[in-house]
Design a protein around this motif. Structure first.
Motif, PDB file in Angstrom:
ATOM      1  N   SER B 444       0.806  -1.217   0.000  1.00  0.00           N
ATOM      2  CA  SER B 444       0.000   0.000   0.000  1.00  0.00           C
ATOM      3  C   SER B 444       0.842   1.271   0.000  1.00  0.00           C
ATOM      4  CB  SER B 444      -0.956   0.007   1.193  1.00  0.00           C
ATOM      5  OG  SER B 444      -0.247   0.089   2.386  1.00  0.00           O
ATOM      6  N   LEU B 445       2.165   1.142   0.186  1.00  0.00           N
ATOM      7  CA  LEU B 445       3.025   2.314   0.103  1.00  0.00           C
ATOM      8  C   LEU B 445       3.887   2.191  -1.144  1.00  0.00           C
ATOM      9  CD1 LEU B 445       4.269   2.515   3.799  1.00  0.00           C
ATOM     10  CD2 LEU B 445       2.261   3.577   2.804  1.00  0.00           C
ATOM     11  N   ASN B 446       3.966   3.267  -1.908  1.00  0.00           N
ATOM     12  CA  ASN B 446       4.775   3.256  -3.123  1.00  0.00           C
ATOM     13  C   ASN B 446       6.248   3.136  -2.748  1.00  0.00           C
ATOM     14  OD1 ASN B 446       6.028   3.757  -5.555  1.00  0.00           O
ATOM     15  ND2 ASN B 446       4.494   5.249  -6.184  1.00  0.00           N
ATOM     16  N   PRO B 447       6.897   2.037  -3.188  1.00  0.00           N
ATOM     17  CA  PRO B 447       8.283   1.818  -2.766  1.00  0.00           C
ATOM     18  C   PRO B 447       9.238   2.892  -3.276  1.00  0.00           C
ATOM     19  CG  PRO B 447       7.651   0.252  -4.462  1.00  0.00           C
ATOM     20  CD  PRO B 447       6.402   0.961  -4.048  1.00  0.00           C
ATOM     21  N   ARG B 448       8.804   3.670  -4.267  1.00  0.00           N
ATOM     22  CA  ARG B 448       9.663   4.654  -4.885  1.00  0.00           C
ATOM     23  C   ARG B 448       9.517   6.051  -4.292  1.00  0.00           C
ATOM     24  NH1 ARG B 448      12.151   2.877  -9.128  1.00  0.00           N
ATOM     25  NH2 ARG B 448      13.328   1.157  -8.301  1.00  0.00           N
ATOM     26  N   LYS B 449       8.697   6.180  -3.250  1.00  0.00           N
ATOM     27  CA  LYS B 449       8.513   7.506  -2.682  1.00  0.00           C
ATOM     28  C   LYS B 449       9.045   7.538  -1.263  1.00  0.00           C
ATOM     29  CE  LYS B 449       4.597   9.413  -4.951  1.00  0.00           C
ATOM     30  NZ  LYS B 449       3.315  10.007  -4.647  1.00  0.00           N
ATOM     31  N   THR B 450       9.376   8.721  -0.811  1.00  0.00           N
ATOM     32  CA  THR B 450       9.799   8.827   0.576  1.00  0.00           C
ATOM     33  C   THR B 450       8.555   8.970   1.440  1.00  0.00           C
ATOM     34  OG1 THR B 450       9.925  11.214   0.497  1.00  0.00           O
ATOM     35  CG2 THR B 450      11.913  10.017  -0.091  1.00  0.00           C
ATOM     36  N   VAL B 451       8.729   8.751   2.723  1.00  0.00           N
ATOM     37  CA  VAL B 451       7.612   8.855   3.649  1.00  0.00           C
ATOM     38  C   VAL B 451       6.983  10.256   3.556  1.00  0.00           C
ATOM     39  CG1 VAL B 451       7.019   8.894   6.100  1.00  0.00           C
ATOM     40  CG2 VAL B 451       8.475   7.092   5.198  1.00  0.00           C
ATOM     41  N   ALA B 452       7.836  11.279   3.413  1.00  0.00           N
ATOM     42  CA  ALA B 452       7.319  12.648   3.303  1.00  0.00           C
ATOM     43  C   ALA B 452       6.414  12.779   2.075  1.00  0.00           C
ATOM     44  CB  ALA B 452       8.474  13.635   3.210  1.00  0.00           C
TER      45      ALA B 452
END
Lengths: 304, 665
Positions: B444-452
């Motif tokens: 559910s979290l895009n592995p290519r993006k940072t948490v911010a």
């Protein structure tokens, strides 16, 4: 665990690089160069690209200058790689022989990767009937032997850069469509895409900000593979007389010209063949190492 | 009697030990449960017992003895004969370990061929016998099927049958029931227990699920960060554990009695490798004193076959009673105004047939995944939705967010505003009110993006925030899910499962929703992390007044968080009402069966299985959806008529033909 210890420093490097568009370039290049095959690929490709730029400056002779007195001369101090059937300097011609093909195929492969990627990703997202019909078309095109079809088109439309670039990029783009579609479908099925849809983002946001970062690796490697394939295809066309036109120095053309004299003057064909094959091998090795390095980079970002 | 002992084993990465001085012995007919959180070295230990070290590991010392053999000194030939024959490993996901291109019969036959010298005809009979022993219905038919044609529970049984083919004396089970439905789990555990007893097999049962371990084990070993912290008879460990870690682990499990909120075990386990001069658990231990950080405690013998690795005895530690705290969840007496109303919703995945599209008539052949589901979510309350896999829980969530349009019924926000069927046509403000938290934080979290970037996406979308302020707000949100702002520039790959799930929750709360849909949010997490996430969710609810629709297959979890519950079977509501009423008699037969199948780490409670774990692919055409599996079926009426809603006190409703008085017993 062994992997984890290896990734330690790389990870720290990635983290310290901070956010930024090119934060991955350094670790990925390092991984490529750490493998012998990757190093070889990188060296070969760099050598050829540099040659394209500086060859016009350092080439000892004018590539079109004919010399009736020095036909098919063996390598000597004056002509390090000998001369061809028209008395032209093989060294100068070989150095410049990649210029046309490399530039054309680079351009064509970029176009192929972009259009193929765009269409493929869209088809993967749209799905349904349109996707179904388009993919059958793609299958049909892929079933035709590529080079034969290229020949057919080029013989109708005539050779030359303006016919070649669209033709090459069209046919190679088709296989990119296939790859891009598959990749897009697998990414689109992930929950973070659903999350973005449910949140209500524009499809533009979803495609460019959520999906593309996950597709770029695959498309990048595919582009490199396409480039190598095109180099081969372009040189084959030149060899058959449909690619670069004389008196332009071109490896395929040079090999073709030297064919009749191969037994008397093997140098005229050997050098362009060597250069062409080293470039293609170089691209392949590099693409392979790139794929692996990108994979390693992804894994490094996912420790444990 | 055959004697098996696993000696001191210390494989490690170079000089860094992963497992430290682990030693225990398992007797024939005995089952040892091996418990630990993910990353505690459980699976490495299981593989080591087979005499196998994963790539990159080396043995630092110790040995594994089996019968008269040493698993590390035996030759390849001996090992091959031992593995799969005498000593067998059943992996976590049996479905993936079965060969998809071979039938079940062929695969078991192959195992028989390798480990016995039976003739082909005898083998054929043996295959059927083995399948019968693992209680497969129609073993001869199953033998001809391919793995994909079986349910998860059936696949697991086949793996057990295959393992039994070699007449093993030792069975190693690595999380054999994780990911299966409760009823299926109980069936498999029951089966394993009986097999171990009747065949005098020594079993090692590796799991993170204390409930499952409690069900099968005679003895329990608790593994923490690569070392044994407590090992002894299961009754003793479950009733009066000595080690603070075991106690924390037990307290973090939600219980059905509802008397306690799961306790949050603070912190994370230390990395496995690395030097260790102190008690590994000391940083997380509430009872830690000076000696704990000064030296590493030894595995102390405290009674017969009972050892604990702690500096202190039980009575020297805090009163274990302090770990139990009463439920602090405020139950609102006055119902708040309604937030989401779902009315008679029916959902189908199949398309309308061409004919019915012409005639406009309802297509009778169409299978409704969800039918006639109605419920209301009030402001600030938590509705729990429970049911086995395939009960339509997630489908309802998909309909609410507008991913799967219902074919009948409607969904309204705040009493009057109907929601569009499709998410794309809903106004943005409407999407903002309902946020989803997903089951699997890896996906559910895009592995290519940072948490911010991940948390900023809803902020930029709904509040038009610029990058800078969004980042600041993201940092605040991280704090509210108890993560520091250092996490802002990390990518999901650099986070642990629990941390990822928190980021997912922070992203949902960034939208300041009125309703958060939680789809099995804790099922992919370790128990201690699970407790932390549940605690976080209830705190957020108190602060923000958000309502939850909490979907889970785990009844105990739902019990600890929900105000009201829906029990679903085959997309139909069986029972609904306040948690206290639903999880107490009278029960709908299905709820009752689920309740009795729950695995709890309580040696006095033995789960009972009343219903078959057959998977029904589609609900029956008419009558009660539960008719085929119901243990109390009163008669033909269940096959013909849909069960009536029986109103009980407090809005408790049971859909059954039986009277509440009968259901009560």
């Amino acid at each position: 665990m062994r992997v984890a210890t290896q990734t330690g420093p790389v990870n720290a490097g990635a983290a310290s690089a901070g956010p930024g568009r090119f934060r991955r370039v350094k670790p990925v290049m390092r991984t490529i160069l750490s493998r012998p095959s990757g190093m070889a690929g990188a060296v070969l490709v760099t050598f050829h690209l540099l040659l394209v730029i500086i060859a016009p400056v350092i080439a000892p002779y004018d590539v079109t200058q004919q010399d009736a007195d020095r036909i098919l001369e063996a390598p000597s101090m004056a002509h390090w790689m000998g001369t061809d059937s028209l008395g032209r300097d093989v060294l100068s011609r070989t150095m410049l022989g990649g210029q046309v093909s490399i530039l054309i195929t680079l351009a064509a492969s970029l176009i192929a990767a972009v259009w193929g990627g765009a269409v493929g990703v869209s088809l993967g997202l749209v799905g349904g009937r349109i996707d179904e019909v388009c993919m059958r078309l793609v299958d049909a095109f892929l079933a035709i032997p590529g080079l034969l079809f290229l020949l057919l088109i080029v013989s109708f439309a005539g050779g030359g850069v303006f016919a070649l670039i669209p033709t090459l990029s069209f046919f190679n783009g088709i296989s990119v469509v296939r790859i891009g579609r598959g990749a897009a479908q697998s990414v689109a099925a992930r929950d973070f895409i659903t999350a973005a849809r449910v949140r209500g983002h524009h499809s533009r946001f979803i495609i460019f900000r959520e999906m593309l970062p996950n597709l770029q690796d695959i498309l990048l490697v595919e582009w490199a593979m396409r480039w190598s394939w095109m180099m081969l295809a372009f040189s084959s066309l030149s060899f058959l007389g449909f690619g670069a036109s004389p008196p332009t120095p071109d490896w395929g053309l040079m090999i073709s010209d030297s064919r009749e004299f191969l037994t008397v003057a093997p140098w005229a064909g050997f050098w362009p063949a060597l250069f062409l094959s080293t470039l293609i091998i170089g691209i392949n090795l590099f693409a392979d190492a790139l794929g692996k390095a990108l994979y390693v980079d992804r894994e490094n970002r996912a420790p444990g | 009697m055959e004697n098996l002992s696993a000696g001191v084993v210390m494989p490690g990465c170079g000089p860094l030990p992963i497992l430290r001085n682990v030693s225990f012995r398992v007797l024939p007919g005995e089952t040892l449960g091996l418990v630990g959180e993910s990353g505690s070295g459980k699976s490495t230990l299981a593989l080591t017992m087979m005499g196998y070290l994963s790539e990159g590991l080396v043995k630092l010392g110790g040995d594994v003895h089996f019968g008269g053999h040493s698993m590390f000194e035996a030759g390849t030939g001996t090992l091959q004969a031992l593995r799969g024959g005498e000593i067998c490993l059943i992996p976590q996901n049996a479905g993936q370990s079965l060969t998809p291109t071979m039938t079940i019969g062929q695969q078991i036959d192959e195992a028989l061929m390798l480990h016995t010298d039976l003739s082909p005809r005898e083998r054929k009979r043996q295959v059927v016998e083995l399948l019968e022993q693992v209680r497969m219905p129609e073993p001869a038919v199953i033998a001809r099927r391919h793995p994909h044609a079986l349910s998860g529970g059936q696949q697991q049984r086949c793996a057990v049958a295959m393992a039994l083919a070699g007449r093993p004396r030792v069975l190693l089970l690595d999380e054999p029931t994780t990911g299966l439905d409760v009823t299926t789990q109980v069936h498999i555990l029951e089966l394993l227990r009986e097999l171990a007893k009747s065949r005098q097999v020594a079993m090692v049962f590796v799991s993170h699920d204390l409930g499952a371990v409690a069900r099968v084990s005679d003895r329990i070993a608790v593994l923490y960060s690569g070392e044994l912290v407590e090992i002894g008879p299961s009754t003793r460990i479950l009733k009066s554990p000595e080690h603070p870690y075991t106690r924390g682990l037990l307290a973090s499990i939600p219980r059905m009695d509802g008397a306690r909120v799961p306790e949050v075990l603070p912190g994370y386990p230390p990395p496995l490798a690395g030097p260790r001069e102190r008690c590994a658990f000391a940083p997380r231990c509430s009872a830690a004193k000076d000696p704990c950080t000064a030296g590493r405690p030894a595995l102390d013998v405290r009674g017969e076959r009972y050892r604990v690795r702690c500096h202190f005895r039980r009575d020297e530690l805090d009163d274990p009673g302090s770990l139990v705290r009463p439920s602090t969840r405020p139950r609102n007496g006055v119902p708040a105004s309604s937030l989401l109303e779902v009315r008679n919703v029916a959902i189908t995945y199949s398309r309308k047939s061409l004919l019915s599209r012409f005639t406009g008539k309802e297509d009778r052949a169409r299978v409704l995944t969800v039918d006639d589901v109605s419920f209301t979510v009030h402001r600030g309350e938590t509705i729990g939705v429970v049911g086995e896999s395939g009960s339509g829980k997630s489908t309802i969530l998909r309909a609410i967010v507008g991913l799967q349009p219902p074919c009948r019924g409607d969904i309204r926000m705040e009493g009057s505003r109907p929601l569009d069927d499709r998410v794309d046509t809903r106004p943005l403000a409407c999407k903002k009110e309902i946020q989803l938290v997903f089951q699997n934080p890896d996906s559910s979290l895009n592995p290519r993006k940072t948490v911010a970037e991940i948390i900023s996406a809803p902020l930029e979308l709904y509040f038009g925030m610029e990058r800078g302020p969004a980042r600041e707000r993201a940092a605040q949100l991280l704090q509210s899910v108890r993560l520091t702002e250092h996490y802002l520039d990390r990518t999901p790959g650099q986070l642990s499962g629990g941390e990822k799930q928190r980021v997912g929750i922070a992203r949902a709360f960034a939208a300041e929703p009125k309703l958060a849909l939680c789809d099995e949010v804790t099922s992919a997490l370790d128990v201690s992390v699970q407790a932390a996430v549940l605690d976080l969710l209830s705190n957020l609810q108190r602060e923000m007044g958000v309502a939850y629709l909490f979907v889970s297959h785990d009844l105990a979890t739902v019990r600890s968080v929900a105000d009201r519950v829906l029990v679903l079977y085959q997309g139909r509501i069986c029972e609904t009402g306040p948690v206290e009423s639903v999880f107490a008699p009278p029960f709908h037969p299905y709820t009752g069966a689920l309740m009795r199948a729950i695995l709890e780490p309580d040696p006095d409670r033995r789960p009972r299985v009343e219903i078959k774990d057959t998977v029904e692919s589609a609900p029956p055409r008419q009558g009660c959806p539960f008719q085929r599996r119901c243990p109390h079926k009163p008669g033909k009426i269940c096959d013909r008529e849909a069960p009536p809603a029986q109103e009980l006190a407090n809005g408790h409703r049971i859909y059954c033909h039986l009277s509440p008085a009968i259901l009560h017993s």
